[in-house]
Motif scaffolding. Structure first.
Motif, PDB file in Angstrom:
ATOM      1  N   GLY A 150       0.818  -1.198   0.000  1.00  0.00           N
ATOM      2  CA  GLY A 150       0.000   0.000   0.000  1.00  0.00           C
ATOM      3  C   GLY A 150       0.852   1.248   0.000  1.00  0.00           C
ATOM      4  N   ASN A 151       0.200   2.400   0.098  1.00  0.00           N
ATOM      5  CA  ASN A 151       0.929   3.664   0.056  1.00  0.00           C
ATOM      6  C   ASN A 151       1.834   3.877   1.251  1.00  0.00           C
ATOM      7  OD1 ASN A 151       0.041   4.517  -2.433  1.00  0.00           O
ATOM      8  ND2 ASN A 151      -1.592   5.809  -1.635  1.00  0.00           N
ATOM      9  N   VAL A 152       1.476   3.300   2.402  1.00  0.00           N
ATOM     10  CA  VAL A 152       2.352   3.466   3.566  1.00  0.00           C
ATOM     11  C   VAL A 152       3.686   2.763   3.321  1.00  0.00           C
ATOM     12  CG1 VAL A 152       2.630   3.025   6.039  1.00  0.00           C
ATOM     13  CG2 VAL A 152       0.408   3.733   5.148  1.00  0.00           C
ATOM     14  N   ALA A 153       3.638   1.593   2.694  1.00  0.00           N
ATOM     15  CA  ALA A 153       4.880   0.897   2.346  1.00  0.00           C
ATOM     16  C   ALA A 153       5.723   1.753   1.412  1.00  0.00           C
ATOM     17  CB  ALA A 153       4.573  -0.452   1.703  1.00  0.00           C
ATOM     18  N   ARG A 193       2.295 -10.097  -0.658  1.00  0.00           N
ATOM     19  CA  ARG A 193       1.885 -11.513  -0.704  1.00  0.00           C
ATOM     20  C   ARG A 193       1.031 -11.827  -1.937  1.00  0.00           C
ATOM     21  NH1 ARG A 193      -3.345 -11.704   1.372  1.00  0.00           N
ATOM     22  NH2 ARG A 193      -4.008  -9.775   2.391  1.00  0.00           N
ATOM     23  N   ARG A 194       0.433 -10.785  -2.538  1.00  0.00           N
ATOM     24  CA  ARG A 194      -0.335 -10.994  -3.771  1.00  0.00           C
ATOM     25  C   ARG A 194       0.398 -10.357  -4.944  1.00  0.00           C
ATOM     26  NH1 ARG A 194      -6.492  -9.572  -2.733  1.00  0.00           N
ATOM     27  NH2 ARG A 194      -5.622  -7.624  -1.883  1.00  0.00           N
ATOM     28  N   GLY A 195      -0.288 -10.205  -6.068  1.00  0.00           N
ATOM     29  CA  GLY A 195       0.380  -9.758  -7.282  1.00  0.00           C
ATOM     30  C   GLY A 195       0.165  -8.294  -7.589  1.00  0.00           C
ATOM     31  N   PRO A 196       0.716  -7.818  -8.702  1.00  0.00           N
ATOM     32  CA  PRO A 196       0.596  -6.412  -9.089  1.00  0.00           C
ATOM     33  C   PRO A 196      -0.840  -5.924  -9.239  1.00  0.00           C
ATOM     34  CG  PRO A 196       2.334  -7.469 -10.348  1.00  0.00           C
ATOM     35  CD  PRO A 196       1.626  -8.556  -9.600  1.00  0.00           C
ATOM     36  N   HIS A 197      -1.756  -6.799  -9.673  1.00  0.00           N
ATOM     37  CA  HIS A 197      -3.140  -6.375  -9.853  1.00  0.00           C
ATOM     38  C   HIS A 197      -3.870  -6.156  -8.523  1.00  0.00           C
ATOM     39  CE1 HIS A 197      -4.003  -7.617 -14.301  1.00  0.00           C
ATOM     40  NE2 HIS A 197      -3.060  -6.700 -14.177  1.00  0.00           N
ATOM     41  N   GLN A 198      -3.270  -6.583  -7.418  1.00  0.00           N
ATOM     42  CA  GLN A 198      -3.932  -6.453  -6.113  1.00  0.00           C
ATOM     43  C   GLN A 198      -3.307  -5.367  -5.247  1.00  0.00           C
ATOM     44  OE1 GLN A 198      -3.027  -9.840  -7.266  1.00  0.00           O
ATOM     45  NE2 GLN A 198      -5.052  -9.649  -8.220  1.00  0.00           N
ATOM     46  N   ILE A 199      -2.425  -4.557  -5.790  1.00  0.00           N
ATOM     47  CA  ILE A 199      -1.775  -3.529  -4.977  1.00  0.00           C
ATOM     48  C   ILE A 199      -2.772  -2.435  -4.576  1.00  0.00           C
ATOM     49  CG2 ILE A 199       0.505  -3.900  -5.986  1.00  0.00           C
ATOM     50  CD1 ILE A 199       0.042  -1.361  -7.654  1.00  0.00           C
ATOM     51  N   ALA A 200      -2.439  -1.740  -3.489  1.00  0.00           N
ATOM     52  CA  ALA A 200      -3.216  -0.577  -3.054  1.00  0.00           C
ATOM     53  C   ALA A 200      -2.338   0.666  -3.143  1.00  0.00           C
ATOM     54  CB  ALA A 200      -3.724  -0.784  -1.632  1.00  0.00           C
ATOM     55  N   SER A 318       6.896  -3.385   8.958  1.00  0.00           N
ATOM     56  CA  SER A 318       5.658  -4.037   8.546  1.00  0.00           C
ATOM     57  C   SER A 318       4.583  -2.988   8.312  1.00  0.00           C
ATOM     58  CB  SER A 318       5.202  -5.021   9.631  1.00  0.00           C
ATOM     59  OG  SER A 318       3.935  -5.543   9.332  1.00  0.00           O
ATOM     60  N   CYS A 319       4.087  -2.916   7.074  1.00  0.00           N
ATOM     61  CA  CYS A 319       3.057  -1.941   6.691  1.00  0.00           C
ATOM     62  C   CYS A 319       1.829  -2.705   6.213  1.00  0.00           C
ATOM     63  CB  CYS A 319       3.575  -1.025   5.593  1.00  0.00           C
ATOM     64  SG  CYS A 319       5.156  -0.221   5.953  1.00  0.00           S
ATOM     65  N   ILE A 320       1.225  -3.470   7.111  1.00  0.00           N
ATOM     66  CA  ILE A 320       0.134  -4.373   6.726  1.00  0.00           C
ATOM     67  C   ILE A 320      -1.214  -3.889   7.224  1.00  0.00           C
ATOM     68  CG2 ILE A 320       1.652  -6.370   6.544  1.00  0.00           C
ATOM     69  CD1 ILE A 320       0.658  -7.263   9.309  1.00  0.00           C
ATOM     70  N   GLY A 321      -1.282  -2.662   7.696  1.00  0.00           N
ATOM     71  CA  GLY A 321      -2.576  -2.116   8.077  1.00  0.00           C
ATOM     72  C   GLY A 321      -2.615  -1.669   9.528  1.00  0.00           C
ATOM     73  N   TYR A 322      -3.700  -0.953   9.846  1.00  0.00           N
ATOM     74  CA  TYR A 322      -3.867  -0.365  11.162  1.00  0.00           C
ATOM     75  C   TYR A 322      -5.177  -0.833  11.788  1.00  0.00           C
ATOM     76  CZ  TYR A 322      -0.282   2.847   9.431  1.00  0.00           C
ATOM     77  OH  TYR A 322       0.875   3.382   8.915  1.00  0.00           O
TER      78      TYR A 322
END
Length: 444
Positions: A150-153, A193-200, A318-322
């Motif tokens: 995501g954008n935080v990463a 963990r997923r592919g380019p089509h699943q990015i945020a 780790s930028c996996i969410g809040y």
């Protein structure tokens, strides 16, 4: 007269106060509580320091903050100074706008090793949040691993890759600037963990990564789906894919031949962290499992293949969410990382708004309609006058408990002092200790 308490002074809190003014005008008193002596929440401590154009949105909250019917009540913390039940005894409605300030746990072995951080902590550290001022990350290794797509990463990777000169004009705090200036990190691996089509990741953030002076973003062409597969995607995701495809043109520079200052940013898709390995209590590598996409009811899911490999690394973020921070006696949705609610209603007289209601989704602007929606519900739920004491009742409690309340005009003194202390070209030098903030607020 309506008496409204809003807990949290970030965008959701101020948009909700704005909605209350539009709903009741001079017939409402709104007190906005915050644990810190400074307002604006995510704007101050979450938005990247090189995104000053986004931080400027706080300017629009000032007219609401300075309205005589709205009051900032800083340096007052739930659980330490008063409870939600006490607020409900004083105010007609209590609205939790606390955001989602806590990291989702990285639930793998080794996550508690030294120099492994969640993004809330790492971002809070370079943004000067008092809770994380003493974090002391070590940037003395060649490789850093950033987990998340995501954008935080991207924010974390971008700041790790910046040259000292590229921090000019930002409000990064001095202790973080000094640490980044000494950084030995020359390779940043972004795991998804997923592919380019699943990015945020948004096109704007990817463009910023491409524009850095000394970085070289790299994507393995084999990780990219065929170009024609991009057609069904929404326009912004297609734009993001165009950047990733641009990063896949040309090989990454050889580490032995690259300029000593060059930073390579590698995107590693279909790659899930499996374990973090360490020595003497500190991270030394990330064990990664190769994944594959499987179709599921909610869209493609990542499934492990059993193929493992290691990435040597001296820093992991780790930028996996809040998630919202639970409050005793308030129903909590563990899966959603938010307070359990139905359209913003928690229980009679108690509401939530913003990320505390929705979970960590949407932009800063998403909080405005959310705030107006919750105020509509408050207006429909409550009778005209409940006879609560509101502001006067809280003031009596604060005096009895000797609370050191910081008002918005006090915050303006803090801001004035931070601006005066700024290094050349920077908008401010933030205080990173609550005590310093209180001292500045008390100046005449």
């Amino acid at each position: 007269m309506r008496h409204i308490a809003i807990v949290g002074s970030g965008p959701a809190g101020y948009y909700t106060a704005e909605a209350a003014l539009k709903q009741w005008g001079d017939h409402v008193r709104v007190d906005i509580f915050d644990a810190l002596p400074v307002p604006f929440g995510l704007i101050r401590s979450g938005v990247a320091p090189d995104h000053q154009h986004i931080k400027s949105v706080a300017d629009r909250y000032e007219s609401t903050a300075l309205n005589s019917n709205v009051r900032f009540v800083g340096n007052v913390k739930l659980g330490r100074d008063l409870s939600v039940a006490e607020l409900q005894g004083l105010y007609d409605a209590v609205i939790l706008a606390t955001g989602a300030p806590a990291d989702r746990a990285l639930d793998i072995p080794g996550a508690n090793l030294g120099n492994v951080f969640g993004s809330a902590a790492f971002v809070g550290w370079y943004n000067g949040h008092p809770q994380f001022a003493d974090l002391h990350p070590q940037l003395d290794a060649d490789t850093a691993v950033v987990i998340g797509n995501g954008n935080v990463a991207l924010d974390v990777a971008r700041l790790l890759a910046k040259s000292p000169e590229e921090f000019e004009g930002t409000d990064i705090v001095a202790h973080a600037l000094a640490t980044f200036a000494r950084s030995s990190v020359r390779r940043i691996v972004i795991l998804g963990r997923r592919g380019p089509h699943q990015i945020a990741m948004t096109p704007k953030e990817l463009a910023e990564l491409a524009a850095l002076r000394r970085s070289h973003p790299v994507v393995d062409p084999a990780d990219l789906p065929p170009v024609e597969a991009d057609a069904p995607l929404d326009v912004n995701l297609r734009k993001s894919l165009a950047y990733l495809r641009g990063f896949a043109i040309g090989p990454a520079p050889d580490r032995d031949e690259a300029d000593a200052e060059e930073v390579v940013i590698e995107f590693d898709f279909l790659a899930a962290p499996h374990a973090i390995l360490g020595i003497d209590g500190r991270v030394e590598a990330v064990e990664v499992e190769r994944t594959r996409l499987e179709t599921g009811p909610g869209g493609p899911k990542a499934a492990g293949t059993g193929e493992l490999y290691r990435i040597p690394a001296g820093l992991v973020v780790s930028c996996i969410g809040y998630q919202a921070t639970p409050i005793p006696d308030i129903p909590y949705d563990e899966q959603g990382g938010r307070f359990a609610n139905v359209d913003g209603r928690i229980r009679p007289g108690l509401y939530c708004v913003g990320w505390a209601r929705r979970g960590p989704t949407g932009t800063i602007g998403s909080n405005r309609p959310d705030g107006f929606s919750v105020i509509d519900k408050v207006a429909s739920d409550l009778p005209d006058n409940l006879g609560k004491s509101g502001r006067a009742g809280f003031d009596a409690m604060a005096e009895e408990r000797d609370l050191k309340v910081v008002k918005f005009t006090d915050w303006q003194k803090i801001e004035e002092a931070e601006v005066a202390a700024a290094r050349n070209g920077s908008p401010r030098e933030k205080f990173v200790a609550v005590e310093r903030m209180i001292e500045a607020a008390a100046r005449t």
